[in-house]
Design a protein around this motif. Structure first.
Motif, PDB file in Angstrom:
ATOM      1  N   SER A   1       0.909  -1.165   0.057  1.00 44.96           N
ATOM      2  CA  SER A   1       0.060  -0.193  -0.099  1.00 44.96           C
ATOM      3  C   SER A   1       0.798   1.150  -0.076  1.00 44.96           C
ATOM      4  N   TRP A   2       2.063   1.012   0.336  1.00 47.62           N
ATOM      5  CA  TRP A   2       3.024   2.331   0.501  1.00 47.62           C
ATOM      6  C   TRP A   2       3.673   2.526  -0.965  1.00 47.62           C
ATOM      7  N   GLN A   3       3.667   1.555  -1.642  1.00 44.33           N
ATOM      8  CA  GLN A   3       4.324   1.657  -2.900  1.00 44.33           C
ATOM      9  C   GLN A   3       3.391   2.426  -3.836  1.00 44.33           C
ATOM     10  N   ASP A   4       4.306   3.119  -4.627  1.00 44.48           N
ATOM     11  CA  ASP A   4       3.567   4.169  -5.582  1.00 44.48           C
ATOM     12  C   ASP A   4       3.133   3.312  -6.774  1.00 44.48           C
ATOM     13  N   THR A   5       1.949   3.080  -6.948  1.00 44.65           N
ATOM     14  CA  THR A   5       1.389   2.210  -8.225  1.00 44.65           C
ATOM     15  C   THR A   5       0.997   3.260  -9.602  1.00 44.65           C
ATOM     16  N   ASP A   6       1.225   4.363  -9.463  1.00 42.12           N
ATOM     17  CA  ASP A   6       0.846   5.156 -10.404  1.00 42.12           C
ATOM     18  C   ASP A   6       1.783   5.158 -11.559  1.00 42.12           C
ATOM     19  N   LYS A   7       1.376   4.635 -12.822  1.00 40.49           N
ATOM     20  CA  LYS A   7       2.069   4.426 -13.928  1.00 40.49           C
ATOM     21  C   LYS A   7       2.840   5.590 -14.391  1.00 40.49           C
ATOM     22  N   GLY A   8       2.170   6.716 -14.567  1.00 41.92           N
ATOM     23  CA  GLY A   8       3.215   7.915 -14.713  1.00 41.92           C
ATOM     24  C   GLY A   8       4.360   8.154 -13.872  1.00 41.92           C
ATOM     25  N   VAL A   9       4.555   8.220 -12.517  1.00 37.72           N
ATOM     26  CA  VAL A   9       5.343   8.224 -11.522  1.00 37.72           C
ATOM     27  C   VAL A   9       6.350   7.119 -11.955  1.00 37.72           C
ATOM     28  N   GLN A  10       5.971   5.730 -12.046  1.00 37.24           N
ATOM     29  CA  GLN A  10       6.951   4.951 -12.376  1.00 37.24           C
ATOM     30  C   GLN A  10       7.742   5.102 -13.655  1.00 37.24           C
ATOM     31  N   LYS A  11       6.871   5.809 -14.709  1.00 37.46           N
ATOM     32  CA  LYS A  11       7.407   5.900 -15.840  1.00 37.46           C
ATOM     33  C   LYS A  11       8.546   7.074 -15.953  1.00 37.46           C
ATOM     34  N   LYS A  12       8.264   8.088 -15.028  1.00 40.06           N
ATOM     35  CA  LYS A  12       8.982   9.266 -15.178  1.00 40.06           C
ATOM     36  C   LYS A  12      10.326   8.943 -14.035  1.00 40.06           C
ATOM     37  N   ALA A  13      10.121   7.864 -13.026  1.00 40.74           N
ATOM     38  CA  ALA A  13      11.473   7.236 -12.432  1.00 40.74           C
ATOM     39  C   ALA A  13      12.129   6.308 -13.400  1.00 40.74           C
ATOM     40  N   GLN A  14      11.651   5.602 -14.210  1.00 39.66           N
ATOM     41  CA  GLN A  14      12.418   4.919 -15.128  1.00 39.66           C
ATOM     42  C   GLN A  14      12.966   5.789 -16.026  1.00 39.66           C
ATOM     43  N   ARG A  15      12.344   6.899 -16.525  1.00 37.73           N
ATOM     44  CA  ARG A  15      13.195   7.738 -17.486  1.00 37.73           C
ATOM     45  C   ARG A  15      14.331   8.506 -16.778  1.00 37.73           C
ATOM     46  N   ALA A  16      13.961   8.786 -15.522  1.00 42.53           N
ATOM     47  CA  ALA A  16      15.236   9.521 -14.890  1.00 42.53           C
ATOM     48  C   ALA A  16      16.567   8.456 -14.793  1.00 42.53           C
ATOM     49  N   ALA A  17      16.093   7.220 -14.355  1.00 42.72           N
ATOM     50  CA  ALA A  17      16.973   6.445 -14.231  1.00 42.72           C
ATOM     51  C   ALA A  17      17.971   5.970 -15.326  1.00 42.72           C
ATOM     52  N   ASP A  18      16.978   5.986 -16.763  1.00 41.54           N
ATOM     53  CA  ASP A  18      17.713   5.901 -17.948  1.00 41.54           C
ATOM     54  C   ASP A  18      18.411   7.067 -18.327  1.00 41.54           C
ATOM     55  N   ALA A  19      17.992   8.389 -18.014  1.00 37.98           N
ATOM     56  CA  ALA A  19      18.760   9.335 -18.435  1.00 37.98           C
ATOM     57  C   ALA A  19      19.995   9.540 -17.671  1.00 37.98           C
ATOM     58  N   ALA A  20      19.987   9.109 -16.137  1.00 33.47           N
ATOM     59  CA  ALA A  20      21.388   8.993 -15.479  1.00 33.47           C
ATOM     60  C   ALA A  20      22.135   7.987 -15.936  1.00 33.47           C
ATOM     61  N   ALA A  21      21.729   6.935 -16.611  1.00 32.99           N
ATOM     62  CA  ALA A  21      22.686   5.908 -17.002  1.00 32.99           C
ATOM     63  C   ALA A  21      23.364   6.460 -18.499  1.00 32.99           C
ATOM     64  N   LYS A  22      22.516   6.863 -19.243  1.00 38.73           N
ATOM     65  CA  LYS A  22      23.093   7.733 -20.398  1.00 38.73           C
ATOM     66  C   LYS A  22      23.871   8.481 -20.197  1.00 38.73           C
ATOM     67  N   ALA A  23      23.869   9.616 -19.054  1.00 41.39           N
ATOM     68  CA  ALA A  23      24.757  10.376 -18.732  1.00 41.39           C
ATOM     69  C   ALA A  23      26.125  10.005 -18.561  1.00 41.39           C
ATOM     70  N   ASP A  24      25.963   8.703 -17.480  1.00 43.00           N
ATOM     71  CA  ASP A  24      27.371   7.985 -17.193  1.00 43.00           C
ATOM     72  C   ASP A  24      27.871   7.363 -18.287  1.00 43.00           C
TER      73      ASP A  24
END
Length: 203
Positions: free
Chosen positions: A31-54
């Motif tokens: 119940s504490w986990q964020d199940t909003d798809k938009g938020v999950q996609k945003k977090a995934q994009r941020a992780a991808d961007a960080a990986a690309k920058a690295d």
């Protein structure tokens, strides 16, 4: 069964209770986990961007290292530090001087002259006539006549201010009782009908 030992019923109850508590804890965590798809996609994009920058930084560092190694290798080659001088700009005077020298050499040694050393004279340079106003460059009879101003004399375009300065005194003398605004209004009406008005002139 000894003293303090739990019975099978108690063990089953304790196991069921532990299982229920684990299920409740898992449900609470879920119940504490964020199940909003938009938020999950945003977090995934941020992780991808960080990986690309690295990856980009790593590639840049690798490229710099390769360049440094290549510079070291080329600096050890013979003549690598010499700069390419290129060809300097040659002026008309320098060309004339070289032609004179080549001509003198050709006259001194007429037998050794070959096609490679033959002096070719430079074509005659003509003055630029683009900005000369007295030169007429027109194709066709109509264009040539209009360029030469042959025939009708062109009327000089007059501005309203010039017309008003010239005519306002005459209007005031003919009608001394008029206010200045009335005189200017009559002058403007005359200007609208005047052949000196550029709007009334044939183009």
């Amino acid at each position: 069964m000894g003293f303090g030992d739990a019975s099978a019923k108690d063990k089953k109850a304790a196991a069921a209770k532990a299982k229920d508590e684990a299920a409740k804890a898992a449900a609470e965590d879920a119940s504490w986990q964020d199940t909003d798809k938009g938020v999950q996609k945003k977090a995934q994009r941020a992780a991808d961007a960080a990986a690309k920058a690295d990856a980009k930084l790593a590639a840049k560092a690798e490229l710099k290292e390769l360049e440094r190694q290549e510079e070291e290798a080329t600096s050890q080659m013979k003549g690598a530090n010499k700069k390419a001088s290129g060809y300097p700009k040659v002026t008309q005077a320098e060309i004339a001087r070289r032609q004179a020298l080549m001509g003198a050499v050709a006259k001194a040694n007429p037998k050794k002259q070959s096609k490679k050393t033959e002096v070719v004279s430079q074509p005659k340079l003509e003055a630029n006539t683009n900005r000369q106003e007295d030169v007429v460059d027109a194709s066709g009879i109509d264009a040539a006549l209009s360029a030469l101003d042959v025939g009708e004399k062109k009327q000089v375009k007059m501005t309203y201010a010039e017309f008003e300065a010239r005519e306002l005194d005459g209007i005031r003398q003919e009608n001394p009782g008029l206010k200045m605004s009335q005189a200017k209004e009559r002058c403007f009406k005359m200007w609208e009908r005047s052949p000196e008005n550029p709007k009334n002139q044939d183009k």
